[in-house]
Design an enzyme around this catalytic site. Structure first.
Site, PDB file in Angstrom:
ATOM      1  N   HIS A 176      12.925  -0.389  10.476  1.00 52.84           N
ATOM      2  CA  HIS A 176      11.568  -0.623   9.801  1.00 52.84           C
ATOM      3  C   HIS A 176      11.322   0.001   8.529  1.00 52.84           C
ATOM      4  O   HIS A 176      10.159  -0.284   7.773  1.00 52.84           O
ATOM      5  CB  HIS A 176      10.580   0.103  10.845  1.00 52.84           C
ATOM      6  CG  HIS A 176      10.422  -0.262  12.324  1.00 52.84           C
ATOM      7  ND1 HIS A 176       9.492  -1.408  12.435  1.00 52.84           N
ATOM      8  CD2 HIS A 176      11.258  -0.569  13.239  1.00 52.84           C
ATOM      9  CE1 HIS A 176       9.585  -1.722  13.599  1.00 52.84           C
ATOM     10  NE2 HIS A 176      10.771  -1.486  14.020  1.00 52.84           N
ATOM     11  N   ASP A 179       7.737   1.703   0.666  1.00 50.41           N
ATOM     12  CA  ASP A 179       7.166   1.422   2.140  1.00 50.41           C
ATOM     13  C   ASP A 179       8.140   0.160   2.609  1.00 50.41           C
ATOM     14  O   ASP A 179       8.476  -0.666   1.897  1.00 50.41           O
ATOM     15  CB  ASP A 179       5.787   0.895   2.138  1.00 50.41           C
ATOM     16  CG  ASP A 179       4.971   1.518   3.434  1.00 50.41           C
ATOM     17  OD1 ASP A 179       5.577   1.652   4.318  1.00 50.41           O
ATOM     18  OD2 ASP A 179       3.915   1.881   3.416  1.00 50.41           O
TER      19      ASP A 179
HETATM   20  P1  ADQ Z   1       4.192   3.274   9.256  1.00 50.88           P
HETATM   21  O1  ADQ Z   1       4.927   4.074   8.134  1.00 50.88           O
HETATM   22  O2  ADQ Z   1       3.664   3.904  10.479  1.00 50.88           O
HETATM   23  O3  ADQ Z   1       5.346   2.339   9.730  1.00 50.88           O
HETATM   24  P2  ADQ Z   1       2.212   0.947   8.361  1.00 50.88           P
HETATM   25  O4  ADQ Z   1       3.123  -0.284   8.479  1.00 50.88           O
HETATM   26  O5  ADQ Z   1       1.411   1.474   7.474  1.00 50.88           O
HETATM   27  O6  ADQ Z   1       3.284   2.482   8.562  1.00 50.88           O
HETATM   28  O7  ADQ Z   1       1.322   1.147   9.883  1.00 50.88           O
HETATM   29  C1  ADQ Z   1       0.601   1.844  10.308  1.00 50.88           C
HETATM   30  C2  ADQ Z   1      -0.100   1.675  11.316  1.00 50.88           C
HETATM   31  O8  ADQ Z   1      -0.806   2.566  11.778  1.00 50.88           O
HETATM   32  C3  ADQ Z   1      -1.169   0.326  11.071  1.00 50.88           C
HETATM   33  O9  ADQ Z   1      -1.522  -0.145  12.239  1.00 50.88           O
HETATM   34  C4  ADQ Z   1      -2.476   1.366  10.793  1.00 50.88           C
HETATM   35  O10 ADQ Z   1      -3.617   0.784  11.127  1.00 50.88           O
HETATM   36  C5  ADQ Z   1      -2.434   2.352  11.771  1.00 50.88           C
HETATM   37  N1  ADQ Z   1      -2.977   3.692  11.085  1.00 50.88           N
HETATM   38  C6  ADQ Z   1      -2.442   4.206   9.964  1.00 50.88           C
HETATM   39  N2  ADQ Z   1      -3.296   5.360   9.671  1.00 50.88           N
HETATM   40  C7  ADQ Z   1      -4.156   5.314  10.609  1.00 50.88           C
HETATM   41  C8  ADQ Z   1      -5.272   6.361  11.096  1.00 50.88           C
HETATM   42  N3  ADQ Z   1      -5.614   7.304  10.165  1.00 50.88           N
HETATM   43  N4  ADQ Z   1      -5.916   6.252  12.236  1.00 50.88           N
HETATM   44  C9  ADQ Z   1      -5.293   5.049  13.105  1.00 50.88           C
HETATM   45  N5  ADQ Z   1      -4.489   4.024  12.896  1.00 50.88           N
HETATM   46  C10 ADQ Z   1      -4.008   4.143  11.637  1.00 50.88           C
HETATM   47  C11 ADQ Z   1       6.822   1.865   9.661  1.00 50.88           C
HETATM   48  C12 ADQ Z   1       7.148   1.938   8.268  1.00 50.88           C
HETATM   49  C13 ADQ Z   1       6.453   0.817   7.483  1.00 50.88           C
HETATM   50  C14 ADQ Z   1       6.326  -0.898   8.513  1.00 50.88           C
HETATM   51  C15 ADQ Z   1       6.144  -0.274  10.009  1.00 50.88           C
HETATM   52  C16 ADQ Z   1       6.292  -1.477  10.911  1.00 50.88           C
HETATM   53  O11 ADQ Z   1       7.142   2.934   7.501  1.00 50.88           O
HETATM   54  O12 ADQ Z   1       6.637   0.508   6.482  1.00 50.88           O
HETATM   55  O13 ADQ Z   1       5.430  -1.455   7.965  1.00 50.88           O
HETATM   56  O14 ADQ Z   1       7.031   0.776  10.294  1.00 50.88           O
HETATM   57  O15 ADQ Z   1       7.561  -2.054  10.768  1.00 50.88           O
END
Ligand code: ADQ
Length: 491
Positions: free
Chosen positions: A155, A363
């Protein structure tokens, strides 16, 4: 039909979902159909790591979890996974910390995962392993005689060889990854970096630009970008827009514009630079003073890792600096919360925001960018400002693309978004919406699983019994130790 077995570091139980911040659980929602099994860590720490899984069933899906021993947790999770692999694979070599003891802890937790998973497996199961915490799990399963098709999806980004060579155990990690039949990446750039690293570190033969062979057969590579359920998220945002939380937020703005950032509190997400850019907006474009507020929701994450505690302190200071300099008695430019918020509440907040700020320094993909687009009202959409270093930017070029290190340029992009006319906002949004519709959560799962079903099987690794769980841990642990010794040069 084959059963799908998902393996990830952390299993996300349906009862925990609402407010959990993290992209992996969101990405996998579509794959979890009744009859599947999801295996991983329970999130609990115990005196020692369990090798027998506890299974609960919700909605026809089996959730099998093990607890991690305190020492294993520290070495595997806080140590090697998040102190070494996470920063390195996000190009943050300055934060990379390598300790051989942590690496050994990582290997033994992967062994424990294999030990607990193997007895649950059926001969035609498709095994889909997720992410950087489990890079060596496929090899451990093979060494137990598991011959099923195994897929591994990363990921997060993958770095070019010059970065990977910093990792003293790079060759052993890459070697272990080749036990998977299929390895998936978020972007073509990540996949190419992996292929180059592989060629420069271990002995493989490239068959074509997507596939390579090794002593036990072939491994294929694929790009399957993670997406979201676009229609589902749009409906959630429409409903949430009229709920009390969104209405309270709207009324608190008293007609001012809202910019929003939603992230895990992580140094890869570029939060200090984002706060600096927001302050810089008022210096470079003072007409926005008192006219816009940024709501930053930053869910605390990995709180027992030192670097994350330091980041939290740094952000507390920066929020104070920006608000101290620009606030008025009836206006605060920066609203900052460090907790997870319910997904549907966030969807409503996105919908009323004029600007979505997604500015990670690096990311894998970034699902917040896609959620922000899906949540907008197509007749009066907000503007997405997106880092060129997020995997999502590869297909979302109609966002305002920025270099998050360039604070002035980000400030100018916020300004441009705030004054953008409706015609341009609608045109950009409709192109972005089409782009996220072409890569949904469902297409991510289908593409990966179809490719895994078609991937060639590998030969049995020498010394292991064909298709049967070999419970002789003693000899296997010896094998693991031997491999470690061969790959870690003496100090
Ligand atoms: P993450 O680094 O966790 O995932 P991201 O893709 O931004 O990152 O997803 C975060 C998820 O958590 C989103 O659905 C968002 O809405 C939710 N979220 C974030 N902050 C939040 C908060 N304060 N309260 C509630 N919900 C929150 C890893 C990789 C990414 C990749 C994903 C999926 O780092 O690059 O996109 O996996 O493959």
């Amino acid at each position: 039909m084959s059963r799908l077995v998902i393996v990830s570091n952390r299993v996300s139980l349906p009862t925990e979902r609402g407010t959990k911040a993290g992209g992996l659980a969101v990405a996998l929602d579509e794959a979890m159909i009744p009859g599947s099994l999801w295996f991983g860590w329970s999130g609990r720490r115990a005196a020692s790591t369990s090798t027998r899984a506890k299974i609960v069933t919700h909605g026809g899906i089996d959730f099998a979890t093990i607890d991690l021993g305190e020492a294993d947790y520290t070495r595997f999770y806080a140590g090697f996974s998040n102190g070494a692999l996470w920063p390195l694979l996000h190009y943050r070599t300055g934060l990379f910390e390598f300790r051989r003891d942590d690496y050994n802890g990582y290997r033994s937790v992967n062994v424990a995962f294999a030990d607990a998973l193997a007895p649950l497996l059926r001969p035609d199961d498709l095994i889909w392993i997720h992410d950087y915490q489990l890079l060596t799990l496929a090899a451990e399963l093979r060494s137990l005689g598991i011959t099923n098709r195994i897929g591994l999806f990363l990921h997060i980004p993958f770095v070019p060889p010059a970065f990977l060579h910093i990792m003293p155990t790079a060759a052993a990690l890459l070697e272990a990854m080749t036990s998977a039949n299929l390895i998936g990446f978020q972007t073509e750039g990540d996949r190419l970096n992996f292929m180059e690293s592989l060629n420069s570190c271990i002995n493989v033969t490239q068959i074509n630009d997507r596939c390579f062979s090794h002593s036990c057969g072939q491994t294929e590579t694929i790009v399957t970008p993670v997406g979201i359920d676009v229609d589902g998220f749009t409906s959630m945002a429409q409903r949430a827009a009229n709920r009390p939380d969104t209405l309270r937020l709207t009324s608190s703005l008293v007609g001012r514009a809202l910019a929003i950032g939603v992230d895990r509190l992580d140094y890869t997400k570029g939060l200090p630079q984002r706060f600096d850019a927001f302050g810089q907006l008022f210096r470079r474009h003072p007409e926005h003073l008192r006219r816009v507020s940024l709501l930053q929701i930053a869910a605390r994450s990995r709180e027992d890792v030192d670097r994350y505690q330091a980041l939290r302190r740094e952000l507390d200071r920066k929020v104070g600096d920006v608000n101290g300099e620009f606030s008025d008695f009836d206006w605060t430019p920066l609203r900052y919360m460090t907790r997870a918020v319910n997904r549907s509440t966030i969807a409503g907040f996105y919908r009323i925001a004029k600007i979505g700020l997604v500015t990670p320094l690096r990311d894998g993909m970034n699902l917040v960018a896609k959620e922000f687009i899906a949540a907008q009202n197509p007749e009066d959409p907000g503007v997405l400002i997106l880092s060129r270093f997020a995997g999502a930017s590869e297909r979302l070029e109609d966002a305002l693309i920025v270099n998050p290190f360039d604070v002035d340029a980000v400030a100018d992009a916020i300004h441009r978004g705030l004054i953008m006319d409706k015609f341009e906002r609608i045109a950009r949004h409709s192109a972005l919406l089409a782009a996220i519709r072409s890569q949904t959560a469902a297409s991510f799962c289908t593409q990966f699983i179809d490719a895994l079903k078609a991937a060639p099987l590998q030969a049995i690794r020498p010394g292991h019994r064909n298709g049967h769980y070999n419970s002789s841990k003693k000899s296997r642990r010896f094998l693991v130790r031997e491999r470690n010794d061969a790959s870690v040069p003496s100090p």
